[in-house]
Design a protein around this motif. Structure first.
Motif, PDB file in Angstrom:
ATOM      1  N   ASN A  34       0.834  -1.197   0.000  1.00 47.45           N
ATOM      2  CA  ASN A  34       0.000   0.000   0.000  1.00 47.45           C
ATOM      3  C   ASN A  34       0.873   1.253   0.000  1.00 47.45           C
ATOM      4  O   ASN A  34       1.977   1.257   0.551  1.00 47.45           O
TER       5      ASN A  34
ATOM      6  N   GLN B  99      -5.813  -5.190  -7.315  1.00 45.59           N
ATOM      7  CA  GLN B  99      -7.000  -5.624  -6.597  1.00 45.59           C
ATOM      8  C   GLN B  99      -6.731  -5.739  -5.098  1.00 45.59           C
ATOM      9  O   GLN B  99      -7.631  -5.560  -4.281  1.00 45.59           O
TER      10      GLN B  99
ATOM     11  N   SER C 260      -5.191  -1.056  -2.702  1.00 40.00           N
ATOM     12  CA  SER C 260      -6.015   0.012  -3.276  1.00 40.00           C
ATOM     13  C   SER C 260      -5.319   1.363  -3.287  1.00 40.00           C
ATOM     14  O   SER C 260      -5.733   2.257  -4.039  1.00 40.00           O
ATOM     15  N   ASN C 261      -4.279   1.544  -2.481  1.00 38.17           N
ATOM     16  CA  ASN C 261      -3.630   2.854  -2.396  1.00 38.17           C
ATOM     17  C   ASN C 261      -2.323   2.934  -3.169  1.00 38.17           C
ATOM     18  O   ASN C 261      -1.620   3.939  -3.092  1.00 38.17           O
TER      19      ASN C 261
ATOM     20  N   MET D 184      -9.561   0.234 -13.512  1.00 36.16           N
ATOM     21  CA  MET D 184      -8.314   0.698 -12.892  1.00 36.16           C
ATOM     22  C   MET D 184      -7.582   1.732 -13.747  1.00 36.16           C
ATOM     23  O   MET D 184      -6.373   1.932 -13.576  1.00 36.16           O
TER      24      MET D 184
ATOM     25  N   ARG E 181      -5.264   4.194 -11.980  1.00 29.57           N
ATOM     26  CA  ARG E 181      -4.215   3.703 -11.083  1.00 29.57           C
ATOM     27  C   ARG E 181      -3.128   2.923 -11.798  1.00 29.57           C
ATOM     28  O   ARG E 181      -2.042   2.736 -11.249  1.00 29.57           O
TER      29      ARG E 181
END
Length: 426
Positions: free
Chosen positions: A218, A238, A241-242, A267, A270
């Motif tokens: 993360n 997946q 998330s960060n 996504m 990201r």
């Protein structure tokens, strides 16, 4: 129109099903070879599972987690309710004479166990359908009919001596070591990913690469310098998330497929894509927190480069862009893993090379004492041809953490993990 009132019997049956849905359930999942340990860890972490037990190809556990949570397992292949798990069968001297006894033991068994398992299966099917049909019009008549009159197709898989002694058995799995009966909960494997419009590396293996990092990812920048269709990056995305993800590849068609997979997964913001060579990564030194890379091999995922020859240069670039404290995770074929092992320099070899040519090596002063066999070894590889030198170059900045063997179906591979412990000095 007012909905039809439920009878007393229907209400009692629904209450029983709801009660079953929150009870501890005995389940098991199938897993690819080498994934059993990771699956056992995942069910304990995500489902707070108890009574976790693993055998080759299967992991058994008990959990009261809701079915939607269970279906989010990333390392499993298929999900079953466990009906029976018994000791291996004793092979009778005359299988024909004992056929009826065998059938009663495996197929019929204890009626109460079958009844209880069927109630659990029914409750879980209702739970799954409710979650899938939330916000949609419910086709009540068809649903009730399918729940009250279910039908099952019995499948069997046998191995070992017992497989050669019986022509057919009604069960899920028989071997010389196990006798297992279960009912599948889902039509499709858990390993299927709806967002993967173009398949690449198997999703469970791609997930394993990020899960084997010594540290969670993360709030990190994660690079895949040979991303292909993006399987490794999307599995990591997946889970974390960060984090921010960057995928690179020289093949434009692969990047286009990766872009479609990224869009299907939602996504786009990201995961960024860039057409570039892993031999010359266009990033500054120490720019990323982790490098995850499935190095291409085999007929399906081969590339134009001679990987055994190119591997040292690839390692050098990946190490360069990785920050101190960051992690390198590589999926390598058996051949490339052997090539990697040839580049690992032991302490004794390091001393011998130093005595021959100290000008061409960098050594870590902390390694001048005797090391145990468990001490992680530094990587050593030859300089690239562009540097006009065949002298070995020691990389003392990457420390081995773990090697994990997995099956890719027709072949095996190794996941190697390293941590960068300091800045490399050339």
């Amino acid at each position: 129109m007012q909905p039809a009132k439920k009878s007393k019997e229907e209400k009692e049956e629904e209450a029983d099903c709801n009660a079953m849905a929150v009870m501890i359930r005995a389940l098991y999942c199938t897993a690819g070879a080498g994934m059993e340990e990771l699956l056992a860890e995942e069910v304990q972490h995500k489902l707070c599972a108890t009574q976790v037990e693993q055998i080759p190809g299967r992991v058994f556990f008990c959990s009261n987690a809701d079915l939607q949570t269970v279906t989010q397992l990333k390392s499993a292949e298929r999900l079953f309710i466990l009906l029976s798990k018994a000791e291996p069968l004793s092979l009778p001297n005359n299988p024909g004479v004992n056929e009826q006894e065998f059938t009663v033991l495996i197929v019929v068994g204890d009626p109460d166990i079958w009844r209880q398992t069927f109630l659990t299966w029914t409750a879980l099917q209702q739970e799954l359908q409710c979650s899938q049909q939330r916000g949609q019009k419910r086709k009540r008549e068809d649903e009730e009919e399918s729940l009250h009159t279910p039908s099952f197709r019995v499948s069997c898989r046998c191995s070992g001596v017992i497989a050669r002694s019986y022509t057919s058995q009604v069960n899920v799995y028989l071997s010389d070591d196990h006798c297992i009966v279960g009912i599948p909960l889902l039509k499709h494997p858990l390993s299927s990913r709806s967002y993967m419009k173009h398949n690449g590396l198997r999703s469970t293996i791609a997930w394993a690469m990020s899960s084997l990092c010594p540290k969670k990812l993360n709030d990190c920048v994660i690079l895949d310098p040979m991303c292909g269709v993006g399987a490794v990056l999307l599995e990591a995305a997946q889970e974390y998330s960060n984090a921010v993800f960057l995928g690179m590849d020289t093949d434009l068609s692969q990047l286009q497929k990766a872009a479609e997979n990224i869009k299907a997964s939602g996504m786009e913001g990201r995961v960024q894509l860039l057409q570039s060579s892993a031999m010359e990564i266009p990033l500054a030194d120490g720019a990323v927190d982790a490098v995850l890379c499935d190095v291409p091999f085999g007929r399906k995922f081969s590339c134009s480069s001679d990987m055994p020859t190119a591997l040292p240069r690839l390692l050098r670039e990946m190490e360069r862009v990785l920050r101190v404290g960051g992690h390198l995770v590589l999926l390598l074929s058996l051949q490339l893993s052997a090539q990697l092992k040839k580049t690992i320099c032991t302490h004794e070899h390091n001393q011998n090379v130093n005595s021959l040519d100290t000008n061409n090596l960098h050594t870590d002063p902390s390694n001048t004492h005797n090391e145990s066999t468990d001490t992680p070894k530094p990587l050593m590889f030859h300089k690239s041809s562009s540097e006009m030198s065949n002298s070995p170059l020691l990389i003392s900045s990457l420390q081995a953490q773990r090697t994990h063997k997995v099956s890719l179906g027709s072949t095996d591979a190794f996941i190697h993990t390293y941590t960068k412990i300091k800045t490399q000095t050339l």
